[in-house]
Design a protein around this motif. Structure first.
Motif, PDB file in Angstrom:
ATOM      1  N   ASP A 140      -7.171  -4.807   5.330  1.00 48.11           N
ATOM      2  CA  ASP A 140      -7.781  -3.731   6.096  1.00 48.11           C
ATOM      3  C   ASP A 140      -7.612  -2.381   5.386  1.00 48.11           C
ATOM      4  O   ASP A 140      -8.006  -1.349   5.895  1.00 48.11           O
ATOM      5  CB  ASP A 140      -7.221  -3.658   7.525  1.00 48.11           C
ATOM      6  CG  ASP A 140      -5.740  -3.349   7.569  1.00 48.11           C
ATOM      7  OD1 ASP A 140      -5.082  -3.362   6.505  1.00 48.11           O
ATOM      8  OD2 ASP A 140      -5.232  -3.105   8.675  1.00 48.11           O
ATOM      9  N   MET A 141      -7.029  -2.422   4.174  1.00 55.12           N
ATOM     10  CA  MET A 141      -6.868  -1.215   3.367  1.00 55.12           C
ATOM     11  C   MET A 141      -7.096  -1.547   1.906  1.00 55.12           C
ATOM     12  O   MET A 141      -6.691  -2.607   1.426  1.00 55.12           O
ATOM     13  CB  MET A 141      -5.481  -0.616   3.557  1.00 55.12           C
ATOM     14  CG  MET A 141      -5.326   0.725   2.907  1.00 55.12           C
ATOM     15  SD  MET A 141      -3.804   1.522   3.452  1.00 55.12           S
ATOM     16  CE  MET A 141      -3.952   3.054   2.582  1.00 55.12           C
ATOM     17  N   LYS A 201      -7.193   0.363  -2.150  1.00 51.84           N
ATOM     18  CA  LYS A 201      -6.956   1.512  -3.021  1.00 51.84           C
ATOM     19  C   LYS A 201      -7.611   1.222  -4.371  1.00 51.84           C
ATOM     20  O   LYS A 201      -7.527   0.106  -4.879  1.00 51.84           O
ATOM     21  CB  LYS A 201      -5.462   1.780  -3.219  1.00 51.84           C
ATOM     22  CG  LYS A 201      -4.804   2.396  -2.008  1.00 51.84           C
ATOM     23  CD  LYS A 201      -3.398   2.849  -2.317  1.00 51.84           C
ATOM     24  CE  LYS A 201      -2.787   3.531  -1.099  1.00 51.84           C
ATOM     25  NZ  LYS A 201      -1.429   4.028  -1.392  1.00 51.84           N
ATOM     26  N   ASN A 221      -4.369  -4.720   0.570  1.00 56.38           N
ATOM     27  CA  ASN A 221      -3.124  -5.133   1.204  1.00 56.38           C
ATOM     28  C   ASN A 221      -3.272  -6.570   1.724  1.00 56.38           C
ATOM     29  O   ASN A 221      -4.346  -7.183   1.603  1.00 56.38           O
ATOM     30  CB  ASN A 221      -2.716  -4.161   2.316  1.00 56.38           C
ATOM     31  CG  ASN A 221      -3.706  -4.106   3.459  1.00 56.38           C
ATOM     32  OD1 ASN A 221      -4.822  -4.597   3.370  1.00 56.38           O
ATOM     33  ND2 ASN A 221      -3.292  -3.490   4.545  1.00 56.38           N
ATOM     34  N   SER A 239      -8.740   5.712  -1.474  1.00 61.88           N
ATOM     35  CA  SER A 239      -8.294   4.700  -0.522  1.00 61.88           C
ATOM     36  C   SER A 239      -9.191   4.697   0.703  1.00 61.88           C
ATOM     37  O   SER A 239      -9.827   5.698   1.025  1.00 61.88           O
ATOM     38  CB  SER A 239      -6.843   4.942  -0.113  1.00 61.88           C
ATOM     39  OG  SER A 239      -6.715   6.153   0.577  1.00 61.88           O
ATOM     40  N   LYS A 240      -9.261   3.538   1.341  1.00 55.60           N
ATOM     41  CA  LYS A 240     -10.010   3.389   2.575  1.00 55.60           C
ATOM     42  C   LYS A 240      -9.230   2.453   3.482  1.00 55.60           C
ATOM     43  O   LYS A 240      -8.800   1.380   3.048  1.00 55.60           O
ATOM     44  CB  LYS A 240     -11.407   2.820   2.300  1.00 55.60           C
ATOM     45  CG  LYS A 240     -12.248   2.724   3.560  1.00 55.60           C
ATOM     46  CD  LYS A 240     -13.693   2.337   3.234  1.00 55.60           C
ATOM     47  CE  LYS A 240     -14.528   2.351   4.504  1.00 55.60           C
ATOM     48  NZ  LYS A 240     -15.948   2.090   4.215  1.00 55.60           N
ATOM     49  N   ARG A 241      -9.057   2.872   4.735  1.00 52.61           N
ATOM     50  CA  ARG A 241      -8.395   2.041   5.724  1.00 52.61           C
ATOM     51  C   ARG A 241      -9.363   1.800   6.868  1.00 52.61           C
ATOM     52  O   ARG A 241      -9.930   2.738   7.415  1.00 52.61           O
ATOM     53  CB  ARG A 241      -7.142   2.728   6.259  1.00 52.61           C
ATOM     54  CG  ARG A 241      -6.353   1.837   7.209  1.00 52.61           C
ATOM     55  CD  ARG A 241      -5.237   2.558   7.865  1.00 52.61           C
ATOM     56  NE  ARG A 241      -5.816   3.504   8.836  1.00 52.61           N
ATOM     57  CZ  ARG A 241      -5.130   4.501   9.392  1.00 52.61           C
ATOM     58  NH1 ARG A 241      -3.891   4.709   9.046  1.00 52.61           N
ATOM     59  NH2 ARG A 241      -5.706   5.292  10.259  1.00 52.61           N
ATOM     60  N   MET A 248       0.801  -1.221   0.000  1.00 55.31           N
ATOM     61  CA  MET A 248       0.000   0.000   0.000  1.00 55.31           C
ATOM     62  C   MET A 248       0.834   1.272   0.000  1.00 55.31           C
ATOM     63  O   MET A 248       0.288   2.362  -0.034  1.00 55.31           O
ATOM     64  CB  MET A 248      -0.964   0.013   1.189  1.00 55.31           C
ATOM     65  CG  MET A 248      -2.128  -0.929   1.016  1.00 55.31           C
ATOM     66  SD  MET A 248      -3.220  -0.398  -0.320  1.00 55.31           S
ATOM     67  CE  MET A 248      -3.349  -1.868  -1.290  1.00 55.31           C
ATOM     68  N   SER A 260     -11.659  -6.352   8.738  1.00 58.77           N
ATOM     69  CA  SER A 260     -11.069  -6.451   7.409  1.00 58.77           C
ATOM     70  C   SER A 260     -12.181  -6.562   6.375  1.00 58.77           C
ATOM     71  O   SER A 260     -13.317  -6.901   6.689  1.00 58.77           O
ATOM     72  CB  SER A 260     -10.136  -7.662   7.320  1.00 58.77           C
ATOM     73  OG  SER A 260     -10.859  -8.844   7.551  1.00 58.77           O
TER      74      SER A 260
END
Length: 123
Positions: A52-53, A55, A48, A68-70, A19, A75
């Motif tokens: 948990d992330m 893009k 990733n 993007s989101k985290r 990421m 998850s």
């Protein structure tokens, strides 16, 4: 909900991605690993290792957009198992929206829909 034209495809990378990659690194992955043109206007989705992330890379009006989101907890749950040997899986816009909202689609069942009959070849 995402509103995308039917001509836009959503490519979900089947392998996890570092990421730290940004526009150039992700567009290179779209071209080399997914074997798609990153300038096509389609969406390219990367997760990733811990999922948990996410893009999303998108080419629009002469430039790249990167969303993007985290997640702070939990998850993302993918809608179906990803085959290891393919570069990407095609998603529908609804699947991507539900995935980003945290809805687990593994237990859901898609109802049959009408589809036009295949075109007959004229020879």
């Amino acid at each position: 909900m995402l509103t995308l034209p039917s001509s836009v495809r959503i490519h979900l990378a089947s392998q996890p991605v570092d990421m730290r990659k940004s526009f150039d690194g992700l567009s290179l992955l779209a071209r080399q690993v997914l074997r798609e043109d990153p300038l096509s206007g389609h969406l390219f989705v990367f997760f990733n290792r811990t999922r948990d992330m996410v893009k999303v890379l998108w080419w629009h009006s002469g430039g790249f957009c990167l969303f993007s989101k985290r997640l702070e907890k939990g998850s993302f749950r993918l809608p179906r198992p990803l085959p290891e040997d393919t570069g990407a899986v095609i998603l529908e816009a609804v699947e991507l929206t539900l995935l980003l909202e945290g809805i687990d689609l593994k237990a859901s069942v898609r109802r049959p829909r009408w589809q036009p009959p295949p075109e007959k070849s004229v020879a």
